[in-house]
Write an enzyme that holds these catalytic residues in place. Sequence first.
Site: not given
Ligand code: PMP
Length: 290
Positions: A51, A150, A183
């Site tokens: 990612r 990200k 989210e």
């Molecule tokens: N959404 C956002 C905005 C985030 O910052 C994160 C944390 N990385 C997640 C969702 C969850 O992603 P992950 O399970 O890959 O950590």
Amino acid sequence: MTYVYIDGDYVHEEEASVSVFDHGLLYGDGVFEGIRAYEGKVFKLEEHIDRLYRSAKAIKLDIPITKKEMNQAIIKTLQKNELKNAYIRPLITRGVGSLGLDPQKCPKPTVIIIVQEWDAMYGDLYSQGLKAVTVAVRRNSIDALPPNIKSLNYLNNILAKIEANVKGGDEAIFLNQQGKISEGSGDNLFIIQDNQIYTPPALNNLKGITRKTAIDIAKNKGIEVQETDLGLFDIYTADEIFVTGTAAEIAPIVKVDGRQIGDGNPGKITKKLMDKFKEITGEIGTPIYG
Ligand code: PMP
């Protein structure tokens, strides 16, 4: 004393610094990951590295080391710090440039890996449940700054967190530009209604790695997970709600905008998923110490 990886060197944290002309600082121009190590194993390391490189590709940033070298550098940083349980933060900035924003004037990206001892983010709230609030600020739209990058530009998320803090919420819930549930500020959201799990599609959210893990766990338990648009009504009337994230893990939500969710305690299915998640994080992963 913590060692930080910077551009191939392992330096003491007091000496770990970047230039004020680094575009990561000047413009939030860069990408990052958040990864966890549990009991000497890094959880879903390859998925996180993939990612990271996809985020970089989306902003046309060439990471100057290979995925394999990144993998090794992360493991070595953990070894140098003698950590078994940790939060791992790799980040790549556009590097040093002029005060202008043109990324073409930044010849060399900066690669940093920070690691830290880390406990579950929400402490007592895993057993009590979190209070969430919906926020007025909308999630970045996919045609402006896609949430699937990200990037180091997390101001959208920070604005949501500020609003949650002001409103007394433990976590924010974003709506997207269409008013649908998006989210959390740092996690993905799921609801449970009549023993079925629903989560918004990941087009306008980060495709969470914990989200995928939670979906896999649910499916293995024979619980159906449907990706579908959700509105405020759906979350206010859900039987259970939980969020997923690397830092948040799987965390129950028991209140949204003053509405009690279910009986006001972490839900039955949520607890099952949390238990299984705890089990597998201790079992699988890339070993740090061979
Ligand atoms: N959404 C956002 C905005 C985030 O910052 C994160 C944390 N990385 C997640 C969702 C969850 O992603 P992950 O399970 O890959 O950590």
